[in-house]
Design a protein around this motif. Structure first.
Motif, PDB file in Angstrom:
ATOM      1  N   GLU A 130     -15.512 -75.709-112.859  1.00  0.00           N
ATOM      2  CA  GLU A 130     -16.479 -76.348-111.801  1.00  0.00           C
ATOM      3  C   GLU A 130     -16.640 -77.879-111.598  1.00  0.00           C
ATOM      4  N   ARG A 131     -16.314 -78.423-112.941  1.00  0.00           N
ATOM      5  CA  ARG A 131     -16.258 -80.136-112.617  1.00  0.00           C
ATOM      6  C   ARG A 131     -14.830 -80.297-112.235  1.00  0.00           C
ATOM      7  N   LEU A 132     -13.738 -79.804-112.389  1.00  0.00           N
ATOM      8  CA  LEU A 132     -12.570 -79.937-111.772  1.00  0.00           C
ATOM      9  C   LEU A 132     -12.973 -79.890-110.241  1.00  0.00           C
ATOM     10  N   LEU A 133     -13.297 -78.485-109.979  1.00  0.00           N
ATOM     11  CA  LEU A 133     -13.399 -78.352-108.567  1.00  0.00           C
ATOM     12  C   LEU A 133     -14.159 -79.176-107.654  1.00  0.00           C
ATOM     13  N   TRP A 134     -15.566 -79.676-108.456  1.00  0.00           N
ATOM     14  CA  TRP A 134     -16.287 -80.630-107.691  1.00  0.00           C
ATOM     15  C   TRP A 134     -15.435 -82.039-107.484  1.00  0.00           C
ATOM     16  N   LEU A 135     -14.713 -82.259-108.471  1.00  0.00           N
ATOM     17  CA  LEU A 135     -13.975 -83.697-108.438  1.00  0.00           C
ATOM     18  C   LEU A 135     -12.920 -83.574-107.348  1.00  0.00           C
ATOM     19  N   VAL A 136     -12.293 -82.380-107.159  1.00  0.00           N
ATOM     20  CA  VAL A 136     -11.162 -82.173-106.146  1.00  0.00           C
ATOM     21  C   VAL A 136     -11.873 -82.040-104.883  1.00  0.00           C
ATOM     22  N   ARG A 137     -12.881 -81.504-104.783  1.00  0.00           N
ATOM     23  CA  ARG A 137     -13.583 -81.154-103.307  1.00  0.00           C
ATOM     24  C   ARG A 137     -14.123 -82.660-102.989  1.00  0.00           C
ATOM     25  N   THR A 138     -14.509 -83.550-103.951  1.00  0.00           N
ATOM     26  CA  THR A 138     -15.085 -84.786-103.739  1.00  0.00           C
ATOM     27  C   THR A 138     -13.875 -85.633-103.127  1.00  0.00           C
ATOM     28  N   LEU A 139     -12.899 -85.573-103.768  1.00  0.00           N
ATOM     29  CA  LEU A 139     -11.618 -86.301-103.518  1.00  0.00           C
ATOM     30  C   LEU A 139     -11.137 -85.988-101.835  1.00  0.00           C
ATOM     31  N   MET A 140     -11.169 -84.606-101.676  1.00  0.00           N
ATOM     32  CA  MET A 140     -10.781 -84.117-100.354  1.00  0.00           C
ATOM     33  C   MET A 140     -11.792 -84.503 -99.302  1.00  0.00           C
ATOM     34  N   SER A 141     -12.967 -85.287 -99.649  1.00  0.00           N
ATOM     35  CA  SER A 141     -14.035 -85.453 -98.495  1.00  0.00           C
ATOM     36  C   SER A 141     -13.838 -86.827 -97.921  1.00  0.00           C
ATOM     37  N   TRP A 142     -12.691 -87.409 -98.278  1.00  0.00           N
ATOM     38  CA  TRP A 142     -12.109 -88.615 -97.802  1.00  0.00           C
ATOM     39  C   TRP A 142     -10.869 -88.260 -97.154  1.00  0.00           C
ATOM     40  N   ASP A 143     -10.517 -88.845 -95.720  1.00  0.00           N
ATOM     41  CA  ASP A 143      -9.132 -88.574 -95.267  1.00  0.00           C
ATOM     42  C   ASP A 143      -8.310 -89.830 -95.705  1.00  0.00           C
ATOM     43  N   ARG A 144      -7.047 -89.851 -95.246  1.00  0.00           N
ATOM     44  CA  ARG A 144      -6.068 -90.745 -95.473  1.00  0.00           C
ATOM     45  C   ARG A 144      -6.387 -92.254 -95.105  1.00  0.00           C
ATOM     46  N   THR A 145      -7.459 -92.208 -94.189  1.00  0.00           N
ATOM     47  CA  THR A 145      -7.780 -93.558 -93.878  1.00  0.00           C
ATOM     48  C   THR A 145      -9.107 -94.191 -94.665  1.00  0.00           C
ATOM     49  N   GLY A 146      -9.473 -93.279 -95.535  1.00  0.00           N
ATOM     50  CA  GLY A 146     -10.635 -93.505 -96.296  1.00  0.00           C
ATOM     51  C   GLY A 146     -12.054 -93.297 -95.749  1.00  0.00           C
ATOM     52  N   GLU A 147     -11.888 -92.618 -94.462  1.00  0.00           N
ATOM     53  CA  GLU A 147     -13.069 -92.123 -93.629  1.00  0.00           C
ATOM     54  C   GLU A 147     -13.509 -90.742 -94.429  1.00  0.00           C
ATOM     55  N   GLU A 148     -14.895 -90.748 -94.466  1.00  0.00           N
ATOM     56  CA  GLU A 148     -15.410 -89.579 -94.642  1.00  0.00           C
ATOM     57  C   GLU A 148     -15.421 -88.360 -93.914  1.00  0.00           C
ATOM     58  N   CYS A 149     -15.002 -87.281 -94.403  1.00  0.00           N
ATOM     59  CA  CYS A 149     -14.847 -86.146 -93.863  1.00  0.00           C
ATOM     60  C   CYS A 149     -15.547 -84.707 -94.507  1.00  0.00           C
ATOM     61  N   GLN A 150     -15.402 -83.467 -93.971  1.00  0.00           N
ATOM     62  CA  GLN A 150     -16.087 -82.404 -94.405  1.00  0.00           C
ATOM     63  C   GLN A 150     -15.309 -81.889 -95.629  1.00  0.00           C
ATOM     64  N   PRO A 151     -15.761 -81.614 -96.906  1.00  0.00           N
ATOM     65  CA  PRO A 151     -14.854 -81.003 -98.021  1.00  0.00           C
ATOM     66  C   PRO A 151     -14.628 -79.495 -97.700  1.00  0.00           C
ATOM     67  N   PRO A 152     -13.660 -78.934 -98.480  1.00  0.00           N
ATOM     68  CA  PRO A 152     -13.488 -77.571 -98.285  1.00  0.00           C
ATOM     69  C   PRO A 152     -14.651 -76.872 -99.147  1.00  0.00           C
ATOM     70  N   GLY A 153     -15.084 -75.779 -98.496  1.00  0.00           N
ATOM     71  CA  GLY A 153     -15.796 -74.888 -99.309  1.00  0.00           C
ATOM     72  C   GLY A 153     -15.523 -74.304-100.740  1.00  0.00           C
ATOM     73  N   ASN A 154     -16.376 -73.658-101.368  1.00  0.00           N
ATOM     74  CA  ASN A 154     -15.948 -73.110-102.611  1.00  0.00           C
ATOM     75  C   ASN A 154     -14.793 -72.044-102.655  1.00  0.00           C
ATOM     76  N   GLY A 155     -14.763 -71.285-101.607  1.00  0.00           N
ATOM     77  CA  GLY A 155     -13.739 -70.114-101.589  1.00  0.00           C
ATOM     78  C   GLY A 155     -12.405 -70.638-100.722  1.00  0.00           C
ATOM     79  N   ALA A 156     -12.426 -71.896-100.150  1.00  0.00           N
ATOM     80  CA  ALA A 156     -11.419 -72.324 -99.321  1.00  0.00           C
ATOM     81  C   ALA A 156      -9.861 -72.202-100.155  1.00  0.00           C
ATOM     82  N   PRO A 157      -9.041 -71.721 -99.122  1.00  0.00           N
ATOM     83  CA  PRO A 157      -7.757 -71.294 -99.784  1.00  0.00           C
ATOM     84  C   PRO A 157      -6.972 -72.579-100.099  1.00  0.00           C
TER      85      PRO A 157
END
Length: 548
Positions: A68-95
């Motif tokens: 759970e902590r690994l996926l929380w960290l991954v989803r958090t890091l995925m909530s920024w795009d390449r320009t550093g802008e905030e975006c929507q992170p993937p959901g728990n069951g996202a491929p």
């Protein structure tokens, strides 16, 4: 080859995970540990997320993660795009999370049985050892003391299976050098090359990085555009605005900085007469009708006389005039700005607010011109004409040296510099980092490490730092004089100073039990001693011995 208990495969998979997380973090704009924590709390408030900086540091440095902590960290890091802008992170069951599930399952399968079952030796607790030798794959928890408080560095990794109890893995150490104010590219490179060569000579193989924040550095960081080049040079409007921002909260700030200067070179008699003469002139000052009219037009007519008296009676003015030069114009301007800022502060509770740049400049220009008209110009020619020839044109007159202007700009807009230092540290190789900060660069480093937890930095070395003085007078951006250093501040701090260096201060007096002071003798008078540290053998023997 895989060991009988799967240890080598486990180590390899963990290192691969660390590399993938590092790449994901860089893609997200390299957010700080604190930024990651805040972002996770905002995104996943309903999921009971716990991503403290220590937890994130452990995951990023090879600690065994829960799913759970690994996926929380991954989803958090995925909530920024390449320009550093905030975006929507993937959901728990996202491929797109499937590869991370697979990595966690592979690591858990390969995890040595002794660790899974909780048998065998418990995780070791050891001190972090500085080293420039071949790295050990994983750091360990470091326990150190600050006063009576017990602090733990967040390099949280379990002991290797089969590793003898009590054996300390040696960590790769890197060094980041942060320079002083006023450095051109050429001067920075000369000093950095000296730092690099001395450290490489004494600690072979160590990685040394520099953090150049001068006028030619990345313009995204907003520092040193139109740098001041000395007395009488032009100051851009942005720099003048920075000075107003600082004096708005601290009206006598410029006077205090002038008081830190060395006494001007002159015979004892003349050195004594200059301050007396300027003080006598200011004591007789009464605003002209023209000045009163300008102040009244801006709603400050009732505040003017009180502001003049308040600034004149201050100890900051006494200290400042002791360093006055031949004509004293820089000190008169600082006095005028302090009066204007004091009048503005007094009028603010009454709802009178002069927020426009033109309004503030009109108040300052009228008062400064009045002071110049009153000064005794005997033997100095047409001082007023000379001053205002410099003041007109595309830029405002500096009437202050480069260091004063740089200090003011940092106090008003220090975040870009602190961000640059943090990014340099985070992209540096090595398991642990020593920061060597010189002069006012050390102030930015202290501010950064007070405001943020920079987990990889376990050693701070300050050379000729004014940070203790700024803290003591309430001018340190990050810390009030009554506040102690936070527990996440580096627990090993070495401070070097030469007693002849008027810009260097002992730190142990204001930060007891937190810093080791070491006085050196550069064998030079001030100001030469301020730049002589890097050629002093005692400095380098002290630094390298302390680092080890």
């Amino acid at each position: 080859m895989t060991s009988a208990d799967g240890g080598e495969t486990y180590d390899t998979l963990v290192q691969e995970l660390v590399a993938e997380l590092a790449a994901l973090r860089i893609r997200a704009g390299n957010p700080s540990l604190r930024d990651i924590q805040k972002r996770a709390e905002k995104l996943f408030a309903g999921e009971g997320v716990s991503l403290a900086p220590s937890t994130v540091s452990g995951l990023l440095n090879g600690g065994y993660p829960s799913r759970e902590r690994l996926l929380w960290l991954v989803r958090t890091l995925m909530s920024w795009d390449r320009t550093g802008e905030e975006c929507q992170p993937p959901g728990n069951g996202a491929p797109e999370l499937d590869p991370w599930h697979n990595r966690w399952e592979a690591i858990t399968h390969a995890r040595p049985a002794r660790q899974r079952q909780g048998s065998g030796p418990k995780p070791a607790v050891a001190e972090v050892a500085a080293s420039a030798t071949k790295p050990s794959p994983a750091p360990v928890v470091a326990v150190q003391q600050r006063g009576n408080e017990r602090a733990v560095d967040h390099f949280q990794h379990v002991q290797r299976p089969g590793q003898p109890a009590g054996k300390r893995p040696r960590l790769r150490r890197a060094v980041v050098y942060v320079h002083d104010i006023g450095a051109t590219r050429e001067h920075y490179e000369m000093t950095f090359n000296r730092v690099y060569s001395r450290l490489s000579e004494k600690l072979p193989g160590i990685d040394v990085r520099g953090c150049f924040w001068g006028q030619e550095s990345d313009p995204r960081y907003g520092m040193h555009r139109g740098r001041l080049t000395g007395f009488g040079s032009g100051r851009t409007i942005d720099e003048d605005e920075a000075a107003w921002r600082v004096t708005r909260d601290d009206p006598r700030y410029e006077l205090r900085l002038l008081g830190l200067r060395p006494l001007p070179s002159a015979g004892p008699g003349r050195r004594k007469k200059r301050p007396q003469k300027l003080l006598a002139e200011l004591s007789r000052y009464a605003a002209s009708p023209q000045v009163r009219t300008v102040f009244q037009e801006h709603g400050l007519g009732d505040s003017l006389d009180t502001a003049v008296q308040t600034v004149f009676n201050s100890s900051d003015l006494r200290a400042a005039v002791s360093t006055t030069d031949e004509d004293g114009d820089e000190h008169r301007r600082a006095f005028a700005r302090a009066v204007v800022a004091t009048a503005l502060a007094a009028a603010d509770p009454q709802g009178i607010n002069v927020s426009s740049r033109n309004g503030r400049d009109a108040l300052l220009s009228s008062l400064f011109a009045d002071l110049l008209e009153r000064k005794d110009t005997e033997g100095s020619g047409s001082g007023v004409a000379d001053i205002f020839r410099r003041q007109r044109g595309d830029s405002l007159s500096a009437l202050m040296t480069r260091p004063v202007g740089d200090m003011l700009r940092y106090q008003a807009r220090g975040h870009p510099l602190r961000r640059l230092i943090r990014q340099t540290i985070e992209t540096t190789s090595g398991d642990v980092v020593t920061v060597i900060a010189f002069g006012f660069g050390s102030v930015a480093c202290v501010d950064l490490m007070v405001q943020e937890q920079i987990s990889r930095v376990d050693q701070l070395i300050t050379v000729s730092t004014p940070a203790p003085y700024l803290y003591d007078i309430g001018a340190l951006t990050s810390l009030e004089p009554s506040q102690p250093l936070p527990d996440h501040f580096p627990h090993r701090w070495l401070n070097l100073y030469d007693r002849r260096d008027l810009l260097a201060f002992s730190a142990s007096q204001v930060f007891p039990n937190c810093v080791t002071d070491h006085a050196v003798d550069n064998g030079q008078p001030f100001p030469e001693t301020h730049t002589a540290y890097w050629s002093n053998p005692d400095v380098w023997s002290t630094i390298t011995t302390w680092m080890n």
